[in-house]
Design an enzyme around this catalytic site. Structure first.
Site, mmCIF file in Angstrom:
data_model
loop_
_atom_site.group_PDB
_atom_site.id
_atom_site.type_symbol
_atom_site.label_atom_id
_atom_site.label_comp_id
_atom_site.label_asym_id
_atom_site.label_seq_id
_atom_site.Cartn_x
_atom_site.Cartn_y
_atom_site.Cartn_z
ATOM 1 N N THR A 246 0.954 -1.329 0.063
ATOM 2 C CA THR A 246 0.050 -0.089 -0.152
ATOM 3 C C THR A 246 0.840 1.121 -0.047
ATOM 4 O O THR A 246 0.386 2.360 -0.684
ATOM 5 C CB THR A 246 -0.919 0.063 1.198
ATOM 6 O OG1 THR A 246 -1.972 -1.104 1.095
ATOM 7 C CG2 THR A 246 -1.882 1.383 1.430
ATOM 8 N N TYR B 221 -7.979 0.676 -3.899
ATOM 9 C CA TYR B 221 -6.771 1.111 -4.638
ATOM 10 C C TYR B 221 -5.918 0.033 -5.057
ATOM 11 O O TYR B 221 -6.123 -1.174 -4.666
ATOM 12 C CB TYR B 221 -5.845 2.075 -3.672
ATOM 13 C CG TYR B 221 -5.143 0.954 -2.388
ATOM 14 C CD1 TYR B 221 -6.146 0.868 -1.241
ATOM 15 C CD2 TYR B 221 -4.218 0.328 -2.493
ATOM 16 C CE1 TYR B 221 -5.673 0.001 -0.263
ATOM 17 C CE2 TYR B 221 -3.905 -0.556 -1.553
ATOM 18 C CZ TYR B 221 -4.584 -0.560 -0.431
ATOM 19 O OH TYR B 221 -4.223 -1.530 0.656
ATOM 20 N N SER C 32 1.074 -7.614 -0.633
ATOM 21 C CA SER C 32 2.034 -8.488 0.186
ATOM 22 C C SER C 32 1.066 -9.742 0.478
ATOM 23 O O SER C 32 1.514 -10.753 0.736
ATOM 24 C CB SER C 32 2.374 -7.944 1.530
ATOM 25 O OG SER C 32 1.420 -7.869 2.332
ATOM 26 N N THR D 29 1.499 -4.329 4.479
ATOM 27 C CA THR D 29 1.489 -4.716 5.807
ATOM 28 C C THR D 29 0.837 -6.279 5.988
ATOM 29 O O THR D 29 1.111 -6.714 7.235
ATOM 30 C CB THR D 29 0.646 -3.610 6.578
ATOM 31 O OG1 THR D 29 -0.658 -3.474 5.853
ATOM 32 C CG2 THR D 29 1.383 -2.172 6.648
ATOM 33 N N ASP D 30 0.293 -6.698 5.066
ATOM 34 C CA ASP D 30 -0.613 -7.983 5.439
ATOM 35 C C ASP D 30 0.344 -8.999 5.770
ATOM 36 O O ASP D 30 -0.027 -9.826 6.625
ATOM 37 C CB ASP D 30 -1.073 -8.457 3.955
ATOM 38 C CG ASP D 30 -2.648 -7.668 3.893
ATOM 39 O OD1 ASP D 30 -2.857 -6.636 4.557
ATOM 40 O OD2 ASP D 30 -3.116 -7.969 2.790
ATOM 41 N N LYS E 105 0.190 -7.972 12.931
ATOM 42 C CA LYS E 105 -0.757 -6.832 12.478
ATOM 43 C C LYS E 105 -2.089 -7.338 13.231
ATOM 44 O O LYS E 105 -2.402 -8.630 13.091
ATOM 45 C CB LYS E 105 -0.935 -7.146 10.709
ATOM 46 C CG LYS E 105 -1.845 -6.142 10.398
ATOM 47 C CD LYS E 105 -2.077 -6.136 8.772
ATOM 48 C CE LYS E 105 -2.967 -5.005 8.205
ATOM 49 N NZ LYS E 105 -2.858 -4.980 6.659
ATOM 50 N N GLU F 70 -1.210 -29.362 27.985
ATOM 51 C CA GLU F 70 -2.433 -30.006 27.876
ATOM 52 C C GLU F 70 -2.090 -31.286 26.877
ATOM 53 O O GLU F 70 -2.717 -32.475 27.127
ATOM 54 C CB GLU F 70 -3.680 -29.342 27.430
ATOM 55 C CG GLU F 70 -4.360 -28.593 28.603
ATOM 56 C CD GLU F 70 -5.526 -27.762 28.217
ATOM 57 O OE1 GLU F 70 -6.576 -28.338 28.142
ATOM 58 O OE2 GLU F 70 -5.248 -26.520 28.039
HETATM 59 N N1 GLU Z 1 -3.067 -5.892 0.894
HETATM 60 C C1 GLU Z 1 -1.952 -4.582 1.389
HETATM 61 C C2 GLU Z 1 -0.678 -5.593 1.457
HETATM 62 O O1 GLU Z 1 -0.244 -5.905 2.344
HETATM 63 C C3 GLU Z 1 -2.645 -4.282 2.408
HETATM 64 C C4 GLU Z 1 -2.245 -3.452 3.261
HETATM 65 C C5 GLU Z 1 -0.714 -2.572 2.988
HETATM 66 O O2 GLU Z 1 -0.058 -2.718 2.132
HETATM 67 O O3 GLU Z 1 -0.553 -1.873 3.998
HETATM 68 O O4 GLU Z 1 -0.051 -5.215 0.328
#
Ligand code: GLU
Length: 355
Positions: free
Chosen positions: A39, A52, A85, A118-119, A191, A312
């Site tokens: 992103t 986007y 990602s 971020t994913d 995350k 357990e």
């Molecule tokens: N789908 C995006 C990615 O991980 C999500 C958000 C991001 O980049 O922050 O590339």
């Protein structure tokens, strides 16, 4: 030598020494920005558009968008991928790791920033934490809002990441993630929110440090084995073995465990309920998988806490590995790498104890 010539020579030498010292004093650290997409390189149709395309903006455009980066370091960009990602995979990991290992091996590079979605940031960061053979700073960053959005979070994140990669105090702390003014260890961050800019948390271990407009404050160094001390550090040839994560739930059937083994998984991570538990039929399927030579790690879906051996489920009797502090996505990364060295569950447990 007459007095005049010797005086001129002294003056010349003095000037040269002064010029060299001045150049050294003004020399900025060299930081390479390695882009993978995400992103932070995303573009939307308008400043308020939620939809986007991730990875649409090239690394040089990202760098030019934050001219202040050049005050922090001598910057150059390398594009390794242009993906969201969610599409990260072993091939890109290997290409990225080998690129980083080459970059950090030269004296011309003082630190590296990786831009990433971020994913799966936590998985890539932890993979690099285990395979990049260096003590130099390697810092991942990303953003939750696309570069074209109102209040985009990418520019300050990339500014803080470059400042961190240029900071000699970041050396030896393993791979770090600089987002939202926080500095996380690759080992600990996860995350925790689908869309908030404050999405990353390092639960119990806490932050490594904090950033404020390019000024870092450090709280701690990660205690686990990483980077130059890791058994996995160095060039990776690949391919990496298949490891699947299976999510446990009330009424979990054995079917997905059996199906993963039939599909060729060499390792399984169970995202267990609670302390890494699962239904009795699923545990029976895990025992079958272990008899077939598959290594099975028990992690947990709850998001924090330690999964210890023999609480357990009796790991000694069943042959499972306890993931300790690693969540399922990171346990998968370590298991993939561990399986390139051994299939012995006891030796793999030792990796989970120390890494
Ligand atoms: N789908 C995006 C990615 O991980 C999500 C958000 C991001 O980049 O922050 O590339």
């Amino acid at each position: 030598m007459n007095t005049l010539r010797s005086a001129s020579l002294c003056l010349l030498t003095g000037l040269l020494v002064t010029a060299t010292a001045a150049a050294a004093a003004s020399a900025k650290p060299a930081v390479v920005i390695v882009a993978t997409g995400g992103t932070i390189a995303g573009a939307a149709k308008s400043q308020t558009e939620a939809g986007y395309q991730a990875g649409a903006v090239a690394v040089d455009v990202l760098i030019d968008a934050v001219p202040q980066l050049k005050e922090l370091a001598d910057i150059r960009g390398v594009q390794v991928a242009s993906i969201g990602s969610q599409d990260m995979n072993d091939e890109v990991w290997i290409k990225l790791a080998n690129t980083l290992n080459e970059l950090v091996s030269t004296k011309k590079v003082d630190g590296v920033v990786v831009t990433h979605g971020t994913d799966t940031m936590e998985e890539t960061a932890y993979f690099l934490h285990l395979v990049v053979d260096t003590d130099k700073p390697v810092v991942l960053t990303g953003s939750m809002r696309p570069s074209t959005a109102m209040s985009a979070d990418g520019p300050l994140n990339i500014y803080n990441a470059v400042a961190l990669a240029a900071d000699p105090r970041a050396r030896g702390r393993g791979v770090l993630v600089a987002v939202n003014d926080d500095i996380h260890s690759a080992h600990d961050l996860t995350k925790t929110h689908t869309t908030d800019v404050e999405t990353f948390t390092s639960h119990e271990p806490g932050l490594v440090g904090a950033s404020l407009f390019g000024k870092q404050h450090f709280y701690r160094s990660p205690a686990e084995v990483h980077t130059s001390k890791s058994d996995f550090a160095g060039k990776i040839a690949g391919p990496l073995p298949r490891v699947d994560v299976i999510y446990a739930h009330a009424g979990m059937s054995p079917d997905l465990v059996d199906a993963a083994v039939a599909a060729g998984a060499k390792g399984l991570v169970i995202a267990g309920v609670g302390d890494g538990n699962m239904t009795t039929p699923a545990l029976d399927a895990v025992k079958r998988a272990i008899s077939a030579g598959v290594v099975v790690v028990r992690s947990s879906r709850v998001g924090s806490g330690i999964i210890r051996r023999d609480v357990e489920i009796n790991d000694d009797a069943v042959g499972t590995v306890a993931s300790m502090t690693l969540n399922p996505s990171k346990a998968r990364v370590l298991l993939k790498l561990a399986l390139t060295k051994t299939h012995d569950a006891k030796k793999i447990q030792a990796y989970f104890d120390g890494y």
